[in-house]
Structures are given as structure tokens and as C-alpha cells.
Design an enzyme around this catalytic site. Structure first.
Site, PDB file in Angstrom:
ATOM      1  N   CYS A 163     -16.641  -9.303   5.113  1.00 42.94           N
ATOM      2  CA  CYS A 163     -15.920  -8.069   4.834  1.00 42.94           C
ATOM      3  C   CYS A 163     -14.659  -8.389   4.030  1.00 42.94           C
ATOM      4  O   CYS A 163     -13.922  -9.314   4.382  1.00 42.94           O
ATOM      5  CB  CYS A 163     -15.535  -7.376   6.135  1.00 42.94           C
ATOM      6  SG  CYS A 163     -16.945  -7.071   7.237  1.00 42.94           S
ATOM      7  N   CYS A 174       0.232   0.375  10.291  1.00 45.98           N
ATOM      8  CA  CYS A 174      -0.127  -0.675   9.334  1.00 45.98           C
ATOM      9  C   CYS A 174       1.072  -1.448   8.787  1.00 45.98           C
ATOM     10  O   CYS A 174       2.010  -0.855   8.247  1.00 45.98           O
ATOM     11  CB  CYS A 174      -0.916  -0.066   8.176  1.00 45.98           C
ATOM     12  SG  CYS A 174      -1.584  -1.309   7.049  1.00 45.98           S
ATOM     13  N   CYS A 180       0.832  -1.202   0.000  1.00 42.32           N
ATOM     14  CA  CYS A 180       0.000   0.000   0.000  1.00 42.32           C
ATOM     15  C   CYS A 180       0.871   1.258   0.000  1.00 42.32           C
ATOM     16  O   CYS A 180       1.838   1.355   0.773  1.00 42.32           O
ATOM     17  CB  CYS A 180      -0.916   0.009   1.222  1.00 42.32           C
ATOM     18  SG  CYS A 180      -2.027   1.436   1.272  1.00 42.32           S
ATOM     19  N   ARG A 194     -18.439  -2.394  17.097  1.00 43.76           N
ATOM     20  CA  ARG A 194     -17.670  -3.621  16.916  1.00 43.76           C
ATOM     21  C   ARG A 194     -16.394  -3.614  17.748  1.00 43.76           C
ATOM     22  O   ARG A 194     -15.578  -2.695  17.667  1.00 43.76           O
ATOM     23  CB  ARG A 194     -17.301  -3.825  15.440  1.00 43.76           C
ATOM     24  CG  ARG A 194     -16.476  -5.105  15.217  1.00 43.76           C
ATOM     25  CD  ARG A 194     -16.220  -5.382  13.748  1.00 43.76           C
ATOM     26  NE  ARG A 194     -17.472  -5.589  13.041  1.00 43.76           N
ATOM     27  CZ  ARG A 194     -17.790  -4.978  11.905  1.00 43.76           C
ATOM     28  NH1 ARG A 194     -16.961  -4.125  11.360  1.00 43.76           N
ATOM     29  NH2 ARG A 194     -18.943  -5.235  11.323  1.00 43.76           N
ATOM     30  N   CYS A 252       0.311   4.954   6.821  1.00 41.07           N
ATOM     31  CA  CYS A 252      -0.345   4.841   8.129  1.00 41.07           C
ATOM     32  C   CYS A 252       0.610   4.179   9.125  1.00 41.07           C
ATOM     33  O   CYS A 252       1.093   3.069   8.886  1.00 41.07           O
ATOM     34  CB  CYS A 252      -1.625   4.030   8.000  1.00 41.07           C
ATOM     35  SG  CYS A 252      -2.760   4.646   6.730  1.00 41.07           S
ATOM     36  N   CYS A 311     -19.490  -6.303   2.867  1.00 41.18           N
ATOM     37  CA  CYS A 311     -18.769  -5.100   3.282  1.00 41.18           C
ATOM     38  C   CYS A 311     -17.420  -5.104   2.583  1.00 41.18           C
ATOM     39  O   CYS A 311     -16.804  -6.162   2.407  1.00 41.18           O
ATOM     40  CB  CYS A 311     -18.593  -5.081   4.800  1.00 41.18           C
ATOM     41  SG  CYS A 311     -17.663  -3.648   5.425  1.00 41.18           S
ATOM     42  N   CYS A 336     -19.567   2.068   7.504  1.00 37.58           N
ATOM     43  CA  CYS A 336     -18.867   1.418   8.609  1.00 37.58           C
ATOM     44  C   CYS A 336     -17.631   2.262   8.886  1.00 37.58           C
ATOM     45  O   CYS A 336     -16.740   2.348   8.034  1.00 37.58           O
ATOM     46  CB  CYS A 336     -18.489  -0.017   8.222  1.00 37.58           C
ATOM     47  SG  CYS A 336     -17.457  -0.864   9.454  1.00 37.58           S
TER      48      CYS A 336
END
Length: 332
Positions: free
Chosen positions: A111, A74, A67, A274, A71, A142, A202
Site C-alpha cells: 500500500c 492527522c 497536506c 483490517r 483532518c 493499493c 478499501c
């Protein structure tokens, strides 16, 4: 008696459904005596949900690693030395086969996550086919694919996507300490595109990243004050991953985490809250407190994208001890 009067005055000041929250009101609730906070959260929870039902969701990484975002939490970022190798997008039939196994094991929502800044046009046909295939199994669908423009969101809606996950991660103030390649405003833009397309939102965040209490409260204030509060609010406890900037972050104190769950329930009474990443580091007792505080959704399975998750046997054993049963799929 003075304490009781003060509590009642604080609770009377809590905004109603048509009012906006601010930090002062939210912090007054967060700072209540712990028993009062949990009592309030459980009372609100019981008005909106069966207190002994928890939604089971399964999360699959359909494209892992590589990616371009940075972040700090991550392992999938190409900026970090986590040792994770990038993979190609999974084949559609393999995704559908995994979804079928999840459904047969009791999951009602599936998801799918891809480590992208945003989906490329060449990948959209496969993504659409995944949504259609999982939807055909009778599951809620999702996806989390990074940023979306309105056209992409509309295509996903037409394919039958129920939910789109796009977390704001933390407060606007603290956001730049965690991510530099995507702005807080860009995250809100994607949420607007998802909402305008008719897909359910979400959206939650991560705690334990070195933020202050005020940042956790501000994050929830932002979520509660969206044009519509998210239908699903994942609260993640940071899993420190070696090779990432937050690999040695100090864990959040458990009582503070439970307070965050309770505040989310009070501020967003009709949302599924969640209990998401980080459950492997939680005791059974801590998870039980989270359920009492209003958490009513978890991810099941051995992994969450690339991180460990409690096994289904462990979750089943905890549910039996607590008298909790899986939530049935909502009628469409």
C-alpha cells in the site's frame, strides 16, 4: 431460555446479502452479550475465511506532510503543529525497492500513501510507474492519494491497481467535527469513481475520536450499504498525536473496540477486516480477541505512514502463540 430465544430472534432479523442494514438492526447486534457477539462473528468468519490465516500488508508513505486538509487526527496536515516536515514524492525505483523487501519478508499487499488532497496531473506518471513496478513483483497493489476523479481512477486501473483506500473516517453526523476541508459526500464520490473504474474499494474508519457508539455503528452501516461492501475494511484505533486537535483524545475502551470489529465482520462477511492503526497500544490479548472477532488483516513493519507500528518480531511472536499463519496471496 428467554435470553436464548431473544438472541435467536435478533439474529433472524439480521439482513441478508440482498437487504440493507439500518442502525436499529446493527445496534441490536452490537449490544448482544459479548460472548454471543463474538460467537456469531467467529461463526460468520469461518464460513468465509480460514480462521487461522491473517493477511499481511505493508504501507509506505510515498509523499509525507504538507497536506492542505485539516483532518483533526492527522500529523500530516499543514493546519497542525505536529512538527512533521513536508517531503517530495519518492523516486519510483526507491518505492519498488522497498516493495521488493516487503514481499521478501512475507507481505502480499503493498500500500502506498501520499499526503495530498488529490493527485496533480504532474505526479500521475510517477504514480502509475509505481503501480506497474510493484505489480510486476507479484504483489497486490493499493494506493491512497486523496480524492480521485473518474479519469484518474481509470488510469490507475489500467496500470494494474488492485485496491484504492479512501476512508470515510466516521459517521456522517460526526464527520464535520473532525474535518472541514472535505465533505462526507465528496468521500463517497471518490468511492464511486473507484468502484466504477473496476478497482476494489478499501474503506473503513477511525474510532476513539470522541464519537459516540451510535457513530461507530452508523459508520459501519454506511459501509455495508454501499452498492458493494468494501473488499477491505480497515478499522483504526486513534493514535493521539501531539500538535493535532485530537492529540489528547481519550482512548476507546478495549471491549468497545472489539465489539466494533465483530460488528464489521458480521455486517460485511466477505470483506477483509483490517486491524489497522493503533496496535502499539493494544495488548496481545486485545489483538487476539480482535482476530477471534473476525479481523484477518494487519499492516506489518515498524511504521504506518508516520506513526509507530509493532515490529515484525513482535507480530511473528504473537502469531506463533496464537497458531496464526500469514495468508497467501490470492490468485489473480
Amino acid at each position: 431460555m428467554d435470553a436464548e430465544l431473544q438472541l435467536n430472534a435478533t439474529l433472524r432479523a439480521i439482513p441478508g446479502a440482498s437487504s440493507e442494514w439500518n442502525r436499529e438492526a446493527a445496534q441490536a447486534v452490537y449490544d448482544l452479550p459479548f460472548n454471543d457477539l463474538l460467537f456469531r462473528a467467529q461463526t460468520i468468519h469461518r464460513k468465509n475465511f480460514d480462521p487461522n490465516r491473517v493477511q499481511l500488508s505493508r504501507l509506505l508513505s510515498i509523499k509525507t506532510g504538507g497536506c492542505p486538509e485539516d483532518c483533526g487526527y492527522c500529523s500530516q496536515s499543514s493546519h497542525h503543529q505536529s512538527g512533521l516536515k513536508a517531503s517530495k514524492l519518492m523516486e519510483v525505483q526507491r518505492v519498488i525497492a522497498e516493495a521488493r523487501k516487503a514481499r521478501d519478508a512475507g507481505a502480499t499487499r503493498y500500500c502506498m500513501g501520499a499526503a495530498w488532497r488529490s493527485p496533480k496531473e504532474r505526479d500521475m506518471d510517477a504514480v502509475i510507474a509505481m503501480v506497474e513496478g510493484v505489480k510486476a513483483l507479484g504483489m497486490e497493489t493499493c494506493m491512497t492519494l486523496g480524492m480521485l476523479d473518474l479519469g484518474q481512477a481509470q488510469r490507475l486501473k489500467q496500470a494494474g491497481l488492485d485496491y484504492y483506500n479512501h476512508n470515510i473516517d466516521t459517521s456522517e453526523r460526526y464527520y464535520s467535527e473532525i474535518i472541514s476541508t472535505r465533505t462526507f459526500a465528496e468521500r463517497l464520490d471518490t468511492l464511486a469513481n473507484v468502484r466504477d473504474s473496476g478497482i476494489k474499494v478499501c474503506c473503513g474508519g477511525i474510532v476513539g475520536m470522541g464519537e459516540e457508539k451510535a457513530d461507530r455503528i452508523d459508520m459501519l452501516v454506511t459501509l455495508a450499504n454501499l452498492p458493494e461492501p468494501p473488499d477491505s475494511v480497515p478499522i483504526n484505533m486513534l493514535i493521539p498525536i501531539e500538535g493535532t486537535p485530537l492529540g489528547e483524545a481519550e482512548p476507546i475502551e478495549p471491549i468497545e473496540f472489539v465489539r466494533t470489529i465483530a460488528l464489521a465482520r458480521i455486517m460485511m462477511p466477505k470483506s477483509h477486516v483490517r486491524l489497522s492503526a493503533g496496535r502499539t497500544a493494544m495488548s496481545d490479548e486485545m489483538q487476539a480477541l480482535c482476530f477471534f472477532a473476525g479481523a484477518n488483516s494487519i499492516f506489518v513493519g515498524d511504521t504506518l505512514l508516520t506513526a509507530e507500528n509493532p515490529g515484525e518480531d513482535k507480530d511473528s511472536a504473537l502469531f506463533r502463540r496464537l497458531g496464526i499463519k500469514p495468508m497467501e496471496r490470492e490468485a489473480q
